[in-house]
Design an enzyme around this catalytic site. Structure first.
Site, PDB file in Angstrom:
ATOM      1  CG  ASN A   1      32.505  37.678  38.008  1.00 16.81           C
ATOM      2  OD1 ASN A   1      33.076  36.757  38.593  1.00 16.81           O
ATOM      3  ND2 ASN A   1      32.880  38.110  36.812  1.00 16.81           N
TER       4      ASN A   1
ATOM      5  CE  LYS B   1      35.380  41.115  37.466  1.00 15.09           C
ATOM      6  NZ  LYS B   1      35.733  41.961  36.357  1.00 15.09           N
TER       7      LYS B   1
ATOM      8  CG  HIS C   1      33.212  37.529  32.581  1.00 14.04           C
ATOM      9  ND1 HIS C   1      34.339  38.294  32.413  1.00 14.04           N
ATOM     10  CD2 HIS C   1      32.403  38.219  33.403  1.00 14.04           C
ATOM     11  CE1 HIS C   1      34.212  39.410  33.116  1.00 14.04           C
ATOM     12  NE2 HIS C   1      33.044  39.395  33.729  1.00 14.04           N
TER      13      HIS C   1
ATOM     14  CD  GLU D   1      37.299  39.987  33.826  1.00 15.99           C
ATOM     15  OE1 GLU D   1      37.152  39.111  34.697  1.00 15.99           O
ATOM     16  OE2 GLU D   1      36.964  41.180  33.989  1.00 15.99           O
TER      17      GLU D   1
ATOM     18  CD  GLU E   1      29.504  41.393  32.390  1.00 16.99           C
ATOM     19  OE1 GLU E   1      29.381  41.942  33.486  1.00 16.99           O
ATOM     20  OE2 GLU E   1      30.305  40.482  32.174  1.00 16.99           O
TER      21      GLU E   1
ATOM     22  N   GLY F   1      35.421  46.783  34.938  1.00 19.78           N
ATOM     23  CA  GLY F   1      36.554  47.029  35.829  1.00 19.78           C
ATOM     24  C   GLY F   1      37.304  48.311  35.529  1.00 19.78           C
TER      25      GLY F   1
ATOM     26  CB  SER G   1      32.038  50.418  36.001  1.00 16.84           C
ATOM     27  OG  SER G   1      33.338  49.970  35.629  1.00 16.84           O
TER      28      SER G   1
HETATM   29  C1  PEP Z   1      32.083  41.781  35.752  1.00 18.38           C
HETATM   30  O1  PEP Z   1      33.005  41.209  36.291  1.00 18.38           O
HETATM   31  O2  PEP Z   1      31.258  41.113  35.114  1.00 18.38           O
HETATM   32  C2  PEP Z   1      31.962  43.234  35.885  1.00 18.38           C
HETATM   33  C3  PEP Z   1      30.957  43.843  35.322  1.00 18.38           C
HETATM   34  O3  PEP Z   1      32.954  43.867  36.597  1.00 18.38           O
HETATM   35  P1  PEP Z   1      32.909  45.392  37.148  1.00 18.38           P
HETATM   36  O4  PEP Z   1      31.568  45.575  37.823  1.00 18.38           O
HETATM   37  O5  PEP Z   1      34.049  45.479  38.094  1.00 18.38           O
HETATM   38  O6  PEP Z   1      33.055  46.287  35.968  1.00 18.38           O
END
Ligand code: PEP
Length: 256
Positions: free
Chosen positions: A12, A14, A98, A100, A170, A176, A217
């Protein structure tokens, strides 16, 4: 774990990169020989650069994905992007819900459900993201939050349609932040998600076939341990998907 569940890894990107960055990353991934080892691999590119990414990915077998879309086919929806437009750009998989989009942009479960149904109706693969916030985890609500997001998000989806749905667990506090769920905690959440799919929403056979990605992460250093868990069928990767080497290493870990 079912051996029939192919691992699946998504990158992703973003709201990152520019035209040249997208071209270079896409070409780098295709040139790195991805996908490998029978792992399904997709990249979720910002809208303006989808065709740039698609051209650079070429016939590598890497899937082109979009991070969002709107549910209506066309019309007076200023600023929105339809599924037909995305398909015209070569998109075959979409993210829905997601964290976000849920917690920064304000999308609710009703809209997420409409998006899941619209994505499936258009013939796309849909990745429905679910996950708890830190305060919900601390209050012992992880499984309840995931169950509610699954039940709302998948309302009206048939067992047959689940062949095109992937769930991404998630935990919001891990995205992040550099904080990762322990493999045991992630496994427990994934098993509970599969339990909801098997006993509340669908049946055991359907639940056994659904792939559940972990996101939060995930990096080359922790991917293998997470991906070794019986109910973790892949990863949705943010930060580490922006580097060819890191993303390739995670896909390699998924290939085993
Ligand atoms: C994501 O954007 O879905 C995500 C898991 O980000 P990160 O790996 O940076 O935590």
């Amino acid at each position: 774990m079912s051996d029939a569940r192919k691992k699946t890894v998504g990158g992703n990107w973003k709201m990152n990169l520019d035209r040249e960055g997208v071209r270079a990353l896409s070409a780098g991934l295709a040139g790195a020989g991805l996908p490998v080892g029978g792992v399904d691999v997709a990249v979720y590119c910002p809208f303006p650069y989808l065709t740039v990414a698609g051209e650079a990915l070429g016939d590598s077998g890497l899937k082109l994905g979009a991070q969002d879309f709107y549910v209506e086919p066309n019309g007076a929806y200023t600023g929105e992007v339809s599924l037909a437009m995305l398909q015209d750009c070569g998109v075959s998989t979409v993210l829905v819900g997601h964290s976000e989009r849920r917690h920064v942009i304000g999308e609710d479960d009703v809209l997420c459900n409409a998006k899941v149904l619209a994505g499936l109706q258009a013939g796309l693969e849909v990745v429905l993201c679910v996950g708890e916030k830190l305060e919900q985890r601390e209050a012992g609500q992880t499984d309840a939050v995931n169950a509610a997001q699954l039940c709302y998000g998948l309302a009206g989806v048939s067992a047959n349609q689940m062949a095109k749905v992937t769930i991404a667990y998630e935990p919001v506090w891990a995205i992040g932040t550099g904080k990762t769920a322990t493999p045991e905690d992630a496994q427990a959440a994934h098993a509970a998600i599969r339990g909801v799919l098997g006993s509340v929403l669908f049946d055991e056979a359907t639940a056994t076939g659904v792939r559940i990605q972990y996101g939060g992460s995930m990096k080359p250093g922790n991917a293998a341990e997470l991906l070794a868990q019986p109910d973790i069928d892949g990863g949705l990767i943010g930060g580490a998907s922006l580097k060819v080497e890191d993303f390739s290493a995670i896909v390699g870990a998924a290939a085993g």
